[in-house]
Design a protein around this motif. Sequence first.
Motif, mmCIF file in Angstrom:
data_model
loop_
_atom_site.group_PDB
_atom_site.id
_atom_site.type_symbol
_atom_site.label_atom_id
_atom_site.label_comp_id
_atom_site.label_asym_id
_atom_site.label_seq_id
_atom_site.Cartn_x
_atom_site.Cartn_y
_atom_site.Cartn_z
ATOM 1 N N ARG A 164 6.498 -17.943 -13.363
ATOM 2 C CA ARG A 164 5.418 -17.848 -14.336
ATOM 3 C C ARG A 164 4.749 -19.205 -14.534
ATOM 4 O O ARG A 164 3.533 -19.297 -14.674
ATOM 5 N N ALA A 165 5.547 -20.251 -14.556
ATOM 6 C CA ALA A 165 5.020 -21.592 -14.771
ATOM 7 C C ALA A 165 4.056 -21.999 -13.661
ATOM 8 O O ALA A 165 3.168 -22.815 -13.872
ATOM 9 N N ARG A 166 4.237 -21.429 -12.483
ATOM 10 C CA ARG A 166 3.357 -21.728 -11.354
ATOM 11 C C ARG A 166 2.200 -20.735 -11.271
ATOM 12 O O ARG A 166 1.473 -20.704 -10.287
ATOM 13 N N GLY A 167 2.037 -19.886 -12.293
ATOM 14 C CA GLY A 167 0.916 -18.960 -12.329
ATOM 15 C C GLY A 167 1.177 -17.635 -11.668
ATOM 16 O O GLY A 167 0.275 -16.809 -11.547
ATOM 17 N N ALA A 168 2.401 -17.386 -11.202
ATOM 18 C CA ALA A 168 2.704 -16.142 -10.498
ATOM 19 C C ALA A 168 3.068 -15.042 -11.491
ATOM 20 O O ALA A 168 3.853 -15.254 -12.406
ATOM 21 N N THR A 169 2.466 -13.873 -11.320
ATOM 22 C CA THR A 169 2.809 -12.713 -12.135
ATOM 23 C C THR A 169 3.292 -11.618 -11.188
ATOM 24 O O THR A 169 2.514 -10.820 -10.704
ATOM 25 N N VAL A 170 4.571 -11.605 -10.932
ATOM 26 C CA VAL A 170 5.141 -10.707 -9.929
ATOM 27 C C VAL A 170 5.744 -9.469 -10.569
ATOM 28 O O VAL A 170 5.580 -8.353 -10.077
ATOM 29 N N THR A 171 6.433 -9.639 -11.679
ATOM 30 C CA THR A 171 7.247 -8.572 -12.261
ATOM 31 C C THR A 171 6.421 -7.598 -13.100
ATOM 32 O O THR A 171 5.616 -8.009 -13.933
ATOM 33 N N ASP A 172 6.641 -6.309 -12.886
ATOM 34 C CA ASP A 172 6.016 -5.271 -13.703
ATOM 35 C C ASP A 172 6.924 -4.852 -14.848
ATOM 36 O O ASP A 172 6.447 -4.332 -15.864
ATOM 37 N N LEU A 173 8.232 -5.053 -14.686
ATOM 38 C CA LEU A 173 9.201 -4.538 -15.649
ATOM 39 C C LEU A 173 10.478 -5.361 -15.574
ATOM 40 O O LEU A 173 10.889 -5.782 -14.494
ATOM 41 N N VAL A 174 11.103 -5.606 -16.733
ATOM 42 C CA VAL A 174 12.387 -6.296 -16.791
ATOM 43 C C VAL A 174 13.462 -5.319 -17.263
ATOM 44 O O VAL A 174 13.264 -4.600 -18.252
ATOM 45 N N VAL A 175 14.579 -5.267 -16.540
ATOM 46 C CA VAL A 175 15.755 -4.539 -16.996
ATOM 47 C C VAL A 175 16.742 -5.574 -17.535
ATOM 48 O O VAL A 175 17.209 -6.434 -16.787
ATOM 49 N N LEU A 176 17.009 -5.507 -18.835
ATOM 50 C CA LEU A 176 17.917 -6.439 -19.488
ATOM 51 C C LEU A 176 19.311 -5.820 -19.545
ATOM 52 O O LEU A 176 19.509 -4.773 -20.162
ATOM 53 N N VAL A 177 20.269 -6.478 -18.911
ATOM 54 C CA VAL A 177 21.649 -5.964 -18.870
ATOM 55 C C VAL A 177 22.457 -6.615 -19.997
ATOM 56 O O VAL A 177 22.529 -7.844 -20.090
ATOM 57 N N VAL A 178 23.053 -5.763 -20.853
ATOM 58 C CA VAL A 178 23.895 -6.241 -21.954
ATOM 59 C C VAL A 178 25.232 -5.506 -21.880
ATOM 60 O O VAL A 178 25.263 -4.276 -21.800
ATOM 61 N N ALA A 179 26.332 -6.245 -21.904
ATOM 62 C CA ALA A 179 27.654 -5.621 -21.848
ATOM 63 C C ALA A 179 27.975 -4.960 -23.182
ATOM 64 O O ALA A 179 27.828 -5.570 -24.241
ATOM 65 N N ALA A 180 28.438 -3.694 -23.122
ATOM 66 C CA ALA A 180 28.730 -2.933 -24.334
ATOM 67 C C ALA A 180 29.899 -3.508 -25.106
ATOM 68 O O ALA A 180 30.020 -3.295 -26.323
ATOM 69 N N PRO A 344 7.696 -23.380 1.528
ATOM 70 C CA PRO A 344 6.902 -23.285 0.295
ATOM 71 C C PRO A 344 7.813 -23.264 -0.937
ATOM 72 O O PRO A 344 9.038 -23.208 -0.820
ATOM 73 N N LYS A 345 7.211 -23.274 -2.122
ATOM 74 C CA LYS A 345 7.968 -23.231 -3.378
ATOM 75 C C LYS A 345 7.971 -21.813 -3.934
ATOM 76 O O LYS A 345 7.041 -21.043 -3.698
ATOM 77 N N ALA A 346 9.021 -21.491 -4.701
ATOM 78 C CA ALA A 346 9.051 -20.212 -5.397
ATOM 79 C C ALA A 346 7.877 -20.166 -6.370
ATOM 80 O O ALA A 346 7.626 -21.116 -7.109
ATOM 81 N N GLY A 347 7.147 -19.070 -6.347
ATOM 82 C CA GLY A 347 5.971 -18.933 -7.196
ATOM 83 C C GLY A 347 4.670 -19.232 -6.487
ATOM 84 O O GLY A 347 3.592 -18.926 -7.007
ATOM 85 N N ASP A 348 4.726 -19.822 -5.283
ATOM 86 C CA ASP A 348 3.503 -20.072 -4.517
ATOM 87 C C ASP A 348 2.862 -18.753 -4.107
ATOM 88 O O ASP A 348 3.550 -17.810 -3.713
#
Length: 592
Positions: A164-180, A344-348
């Motif tokens: 994100r800091a490099r201006g890249a918008t790749v993700t449409d959705l985040v799955v947040l994993v939390v241990a029960a 290259p760098k991640a986010g390029d």
Amino acid sequence: MTQADAPGARSVTLPRHITVRELSEALGVTPVDIIKELMKRGVMAAINQSVEYEMAAGVAKDLGFEAEPEAASGGVGERMEHGDEAADMKPRPPVVTVMGHVDHGKTSLLDAIRQTNVVASEAGAITQHIGAYQVMVPNPDDPKQPKKVTFIDTPGHEAFTAMRARGATVTDLVVLVVAADDGLMPQTREAIDHTKAAGVPMIVAINKVDLPAADPTRVKTQLTEVGVVVEEYGGDVPAIEVSAKTKQGLDDLLVNVLLVAEIAELKANPDRPAEGTVIESEKDPSRGPMATVIIQKGTLHIGNIVVAGEAWGKVKAMFDDKGRRIKEAGPSTPAEIMGLEAVPKAGDVIFVADDERTARDMAEQRGREDAEAAQSRAVTLEAVSGDIAAGRVKDLNVILKADVQGSLEAIRSSLERLSGQEVRVNVIHAAAGNINESDVMLAAASKAIIVGFNVKTEPGGRNQSEIAGVDIRNYRIIYELIEDVEKAVKGLMEPVIAEVTDGHAEVRAIFRVRGGRIAGCMVQDGFVRRNSLARVLRGGEMIHDSRVSSLKRFTEDVREVTNGLECGIGVEKFDKWEEGDVIEAYHTEQRG
């Protein structure tokens, strides 16, 4: 009268969304000029970041153009891009990033999803070769037509935010994993803050529900306390109870991923030159520079000439997530490509060029532009204060770190009360602990300042802040912290004298000399100069602060010693050395 009101103003047609780079090309000006105009309007944007039509049209007008919207207009969520017609846009798979605390089963959940979606003939090919992969998910509307979902397996929210800091918008959705059984942990809360800052939809996967100590209800209550209200409690965030071990709830999780994707109406034009984002890269000893990319629009083919950040090359081979050779990769498809002349760098951003000469020139130009843009997008409290005074900025984003939770809550409450009708103070992340690289990356991506109370800035965080141009303010008195932010909100901040760290040297031996003792040191990073300011650190705590009085290499007096070299250092009014002490050399400069 503005430039656009002047006789002979040129006209330009702009799409609903356009990147800074594309806007600069359309107007025939440099990206830095566009970034400066956006800053005047209170928008901090990177070269590859997309802006809305209204903002782009305003910038165009200020630069002497009359803007008109493109005639084609798509449905909600179609993500129209420069040069794409509505009829060309076709549905694409969602791109999902899975995040969560390190011990909460993120990797196990990803493996379970992958294994569930691998046919028997591929059982031996489950091993993931690249940092992203696609699975086939049963389609509830048509069982005969399964749908694809692309998963990005990042090391954590740091990598997510670095892109994100490099201006890249790749993700449409985040799955947040939390241990029960564990509930929310500090890393979970950080992942939530990073996801909120990105404005990305979230699904919570409550993992390990098969364990005796599992308590999903407690997890849902904890989520509510940090502003994540699940659907069961009247919110809009799906929370699915799953078990990576027993496969319980996996189908339900994937169906919810498809539902969120369906609501977003994700589309792209596959019949155009490819553009995408680098999510991982390395230099393979036998294959040379390798880059894992997610194609976002168009289709990438073997033989295409591409530019990826400051690197370029001809695509000689492509591989999918199973290591198999492929000839093409369409929208939302992950692929590992071979043929770049540098890593290259991640986010390029990666895109197809017309020929090798054009690609080489564009890569060199991008390197220059990125360096200029990095200077243009630095965020300091003084700069924000000036923008507020000029009416260009209406929000002050703050990342808050404190030594204990009690101080944290008190300061956060005080800062948020500074918000008024004209300016809002947004504390986008607050946590107890030292300021680290993750905090700096979030600040860079969110155009925020970092405020610390009774905490230190870790070396990695300090280095990253200098690279990204992020302002870090450390305080030991609460009212001074509140007062500075209040002045910024009112547009009254004065330039301050800031410390800049030059380097560190570790004491390896102590030598007696006439008049006292000097430290035999190894410079660990940066440099140490004679007469520079210096503080002595023991166990991470400062025990003396003055300046370097003498600096020697062997028996010769020298002006400067750099990283990796040994030297003798004398510090003014101090000789109580112990092996393991660290000398931090620094200087001060005026900012703002």
